[in-house]
Design a protein around this motif. Sequence first.
Motif, mmCIF file in Angstrom:
data_model
loop_
_atom_site.group_PDB
_atom_site.id
_atom_site.type_symbol
_atom_site.label_atom_id
_atom_site.label_comp_id
_atom_site.label_asym_id
_atom_site.label_seq_id
_atom_site.Cartn_x
_atom_site.Cartn_y
_atom_site.Cartn_z
ATOM 1 N N LEU A 1 1.394 10.573 0.859
ATOM 2 C CA LEU A 1 1.017 9.849 2.065
ATOM 3 C C LEU A 1 1.294 8.350 1.931
ATOM 4 O O LEU A 1 1.703 7.697 2.902
ATOM 5 N N GLU A 2 1.085 7.798 0.761
ATOM 6 C CA GLU A 2 1.396 6.383 0.550
ATOM 7 C C GLU A 2 2.892 6.125 0.712
ATOM 8 O O GLU A 2 3.305 5.094 1.267
ATOM 9 N N HIS A 3 3.712 7.058 0.246
ATOM 10 C CA HIS A 3 5.164 6.939 0.416
ATOM 11 C C HIS A 3 5.534 6.932 1.899
ATOM 12 O O HIS A 3 6.299 6.068 2.358
ATOM 13 N N LEU A 4 4.966 7.876 2.654
ATOM 14 C CA LEU A 4 5.283 7.969 4.073
ATOM 15 C C LEU A 4 4.738 6.771 4.846
ATOM 16 O O LEU A 4 5.424 6.212 5.721
ATOM 17 N N ALA A 5 3.509 6.364 4.544
ATOM 18 C CA ALA A 5 2.932 5.212 5.229
ATOM 19 C C ALA A 5 3.723 3.946 4.916
ATOM 20 O O ALA A 5 3.907 3.085 5.785
ATOM 21 N N GLY A 6 4.198 3.843 3.680
ATOM 22 C CA GLY A 6 4.997 2.687 3.308
ATOM 23 C C GLY A 6 6.308 2.600 4.071
ATOM 24 O O GLY A 6 6.836 1.504 4.282
ATOM 25 N N LEU A 7 6.816 3.751 4.488
ATOM 26 C CA LEU A 7 8.040 3.782 5.310
ATOM 27 C C LEU A 7 7.746 3.475 6.770
ATOM 28 O O LEU A 7 8.679 3.310 7.564
ATOM 29 N N GLY A 8 6.457 3.453 7.132
ATOM 30 C CA GLY A 8 6.079 3.143 8.513
ATOM 31 C C GLY A 8 5.564 4.324 9.314
ATOM 32 O O GLY A 8 5.301 4.182 10.513
ATOM 33 N N HIS A 9 5.379 5.476 8.698
ATOM 34 C CA HIS A 9 4.899 6.652 9.421
ATOM 35 C C HIS A 9 3.396 6.540 9.676
ATOM 36 O O HIS A 9 2.614 6.236 8.769
ATOM 37 N N ARG A 10 3.004 6.796 10.910
ATOM 38 C CA ARG A 10 1.598 6.795 11.300
ATOM 39 C C ARG A 10 1.154 8.145 11.844
ATOM 40 O O ARG A 10 -0.032 8.395 11.976
ATOM 41 N N ARG A 11 2.095 8.993 12.175
ATOM 42 C CA ARG A 11 1.771 10.345 12.668
ATOM 43 C C ARG A 11 2.328 11.352 11.655
ATOM 44 O O ARG A 11 3.520 11.674 11.676
ATOM 45 N N VAL A 12 1.453 11.802 10.767
ATOM 46 C CA VAL A 12 1.854 12.696 9.679
ATOM 47 C C VAL A 12 1.094 14.015 9.815
ATOM 48 O O VAL A 12 -0.130 14.020 9.935
#
Length: 339
Positions: free
Chosen positions: A176-187
């Motif tokens: 989740l930290e990887h995805l959030a770091g890319l800018g994802h907010r809807r996971v």
Amino acid sequence: MKRPTIADIAREAGVSKGAVSYALNGRPGVSEATRERILAIADRRGFRASAAARALAGAPAKVVGLALQRPPSTLGVEPFFMELISGVEAELSTRSYALLLRMVPDGDAAAEIDVYRQWWVEGRVDGVLLCDVRADDPRVPAVEEIGLPTVIVGPPAGGGSASVWSDDAVSVAEALEHLAGLGHRRVARVAGIAGLAHTAARTRAFAEACPRLPVTSANTIWTDYTGEAGARATRDLLGGHPRPTAIVYDNDIMAIAGLATARELGLRVPAELSIVAWDDSPVCGLVHPPLTALTRDIAAYGAHAARLLLAVIGGEQVGSRLDEPARLVARGSTAPPVS
């Protein structure tokens, strides 16, 4: 349940231990009436004479059992179990032990317990590996009541059985930290079987990590780990509003199915949908784009479980072992969202 000894059978039948051995092995030396009485006692105690002879003599079976509540086809399509079994076999072979594998009907814990009881009474195994543990799993107290040396492959489940497990919360947070770091907010998450202890641990970690990052939309759909279920869950998620920009899958088979489904729906991966898979396998690196995955050495995980079980069989006092968590390997299936 204490495994019967030759002395137990002899005592009940009122004969010598040698007479029991003769009767069980079909050898001369006892009358027909005595033979029938001994075999009747053996039958009532629930073992076959051919298997019983070894157990009654006190010789170890040099075999470890593994029963799985999954269809046999699972082993052909899910790399996790094949890698786990390869690690178990590699470790057992160094000690001249063999692995006895049995598939039982999915969801039938009673049938699995019956298998363990039969294996132990007949002297077929010296211990077992217990997989796919659930909350309040009836198999855990059952194997302890039987007296069967056991190691749980997964989170500790109470009681006295040792376990080999990894902290999935660490891995969930890293993904989740990887995805959030890319800018994802809807996971979203396509999970495995809801009742399994490790699935529940991942669900808790997912729910706790999302608000911290922050991830504003975090849907979870539970499945049975199959590609078909993964594809259905992907269609449901991508047809919803708001549509997730990233999906984390609980195994590689569902992630690959999700990749194919996204393409069928006209979505570009990773530009319009990022994908993360659990249980990295060689196939994850062969698809296009190659899948970002949570990876660990599953064969080593199996070897650690086998080594711990052999220690239990040998009478050592062992505790649970925390193995290395799965770590993220970023590949081509994750990127910043386009919107």
